[in-house]
Write an enzyme that holds these catalytic residues in place. Structure first.
Site, short mmCIF file in Angstrom:
data_model
loop_
_atom_site.label_atom_id
_atom_site.label_comp_id
_atom_site.label_asym_id
_atom_site.label_seq_id
_atom_site.Cartn_x
_atom_site.Cartn_y
_atom_site.Cartn_z
N GLN A 10 0.83 -1.19 0.00
CA GLN A 10 0.00 0.00 0.00
C GLN A 10 0.88 1.25 0.00
O GLN A 10 1.91 1.29 0.66
CB GLN A 10 -0.88 -0.03 1.25
CG GLN A 10 -1.99 0.99 1.27
CD GLN A 10 -2.97 0.73 2.39
OE1 GLN A 10 -3.17 -0.42 2.79
NE2 GLN A 10 -3.57 1.76 2.92
N LEU A 89 0.67 -5.63 2.50
CA LEU A 89 -0.44 -6.06 1.65
C LEU A 89 0.03 -7.00 0.54
O LEU A 89 -0.65 -7.97 0.18
CB LEU A 89 -1.09 -4.81 1.04
CG LEU A 89 -2.11 -5.02 -0.08
CD1 LEU A 89 -3.36 -5.66 0.47
CD2 LEU A 89 -2.42 -3.69 -0.75
N ARG A 113 -9.51 -7.26 5.25
CA ARG A 113 -8.34 -6.74 5.98
C ARG A 113 -8.31 -5.22 5.97
O ARG A 113 -8.04 -4.58 6.98
CB ARG A 113 -7.07 -7.30 5.34
CG ARG A 113 -5.74 -6.85 5.98
CD ARG A 113 -4.59 -7.50 5.22
NE ARG A 113 -3.28 -7.24 5.78
CZ ARG A 113 -2.46 -6.28 5.39
NH1 ARG A 113 -2.85 -5.43 4.43
NH2 ARG A 113 -1.25 -6.12 5.92
N GLN A 246 1.40 -10.52 11.13
CA GLN A 246 1.95 -9.54 10.18
C GLN A 246 1.33 -8.17 10.33
O GLN A 246 2.01 -7.14 10.28
CB GLN A 246 1.75 -10.05 8.75
CG GLN A 246 2.36 -9.18 7.68
CD GLN A 246 1.33 -8.74 6.66
OE1 GLN A 246 0.26 -8.25 7.00
NE2 GLN A 246 1.66 -8.91 5.39
#
Length: 311
Positions: A10, A89, A113, A246
């Site tokens: 991202q 991502l 998410r 993560q």
């Protein structure tokens, strides 16, 4: 050629990404058209008339659909990875490339998410700052010293001389000031919508953990280098556990790149808009070639390069 695929995270998204690929390749078109989201993914990716592409809940599915479509195009052209990794991502795109889940499922997962991360960040006075020109140890000291003001951690280990700290705003700003005292060349505030990859994202981790109970994860067909390990996973941990970890812990991108380089690859291929990861590769393992692929022209150039190497 033995290639490693690196998937962008991202922050590199922009209106127009993938528009030329959509026109040129049916394989790309099929992935975009099959994405099951609650907004017009094609409109946001290609034109973004409402100006929402930088909002996490839109960014994440758009980016993963782009990456999955491009992976399908390259596969059709005979270009496949021997190992995969991705920045934050991008790890979901890497897992898709490894066969852990199909394109539609990958997009659906990151749509969830993105919303979970937005909700975890809502109402928080948070910040993320890139710290340039300082080693890990003194920056870790700065974070510990500033910890009395709130949560602040090293969120991203991008490459030598480029680290990112994140957490509660006052603590992050204090840590940045201390980092400068310790020799950092520059501290650059990042335009992000939350304290990503910090313990403040624990609510998003909990939401993902619950959501993953209804998701089937296939066995990876190629090695995947995981963000929170900087390495392949062992038998003692599952992929869902690593994805939960993560979202709320540090991304070891430099370590991941070094691990990929040690696997005897001929080159790395950055998949996604922008060339941020290519920059990290050049600073981390400058002797390993890296090709950034975002457009039709990039695809054609890479396919030609692979053909030449196979002759």
């Amino acid at each position: 050629m033995k290639l490693g695929f690196l998937y962008a995270g991202q922050g590199s998204q922009h209106p127009g990404m993938g528009a030329d690929l959509y026109e040129a390749y049916p394989a790309f078109r099929a992935v975009i058209d099959s994405a099951q989201v609650d907004f017009d993914l094609k409109e946001v990716s290609f034109t973004d008339s409402q100006g929402v592409i930088n909002q996490t809940r839109y960014t994440q599915p758009c980016m993963v659909a782009f990456a999955a479509g491009l992976t399908a195009v390259l596969r059709e052209q005979g270009v496949t990875p021997a190992v995969a990794a991705g920045l934050s991502l991008g790890e979901y795109s890497a897992l898709h490339a490894a066969g852990v889940f199909d394109a539609a499922q990958a997009v659906k997962l990151v749509a969830f998410r993105g919303k979970a991360m937005e909700e975890a960040a809502a109402g928080r006075e948070s910040a993320m700052i890139a710290v340039l020109g300082l080693d890990r140890a003194p920056l870790q000291e700065a974070c510990e010293e500033a910890g009395s003001l709130g949560c602040v951690v090293i969120a991203n280990y991008n490459c030598p001389g480029q680290l990112v700290i994140g957490g509660e705003k006052a603590a992050v700003e204090k840590a940045a000031a201390l980092a400068k005292e310790k020799g950092a060349k520059r501290c650059l505030p990042l335009k992000v919508s939350g304290p990503f990859h910090t313990p403040l994202m624990a609510p998003a981790g909990a939401a993902l953990e619950e959501y993953f109970r209804s998701v089937t994860f296939a066995q990876p067909q190629i090695p995947v280098i995981f963000n929170c390990l900087g390495d392949v996973k062992g038998d003692d941990v599952t992929i869902p556990e690593l994805l939960v970890r993560q979202v709320q812990s540090s991304v070891f991108m430099e370590d991941s790149i070094r691990k990929m380089a040690a696997m005897g690859l001929d080159a790395l291929v950055e998949i996604g808009p922008g060339k941020a990861l290519s920059g990290f590769v050049k600073k981390t393992v400058p002797d390993l070639p890296v090709y950034a692929v975002e457009t039709v022209a990039d695809v054609e150039a890479l396919v030609q390069k692979v053909k030449e190497e196979q002759v």
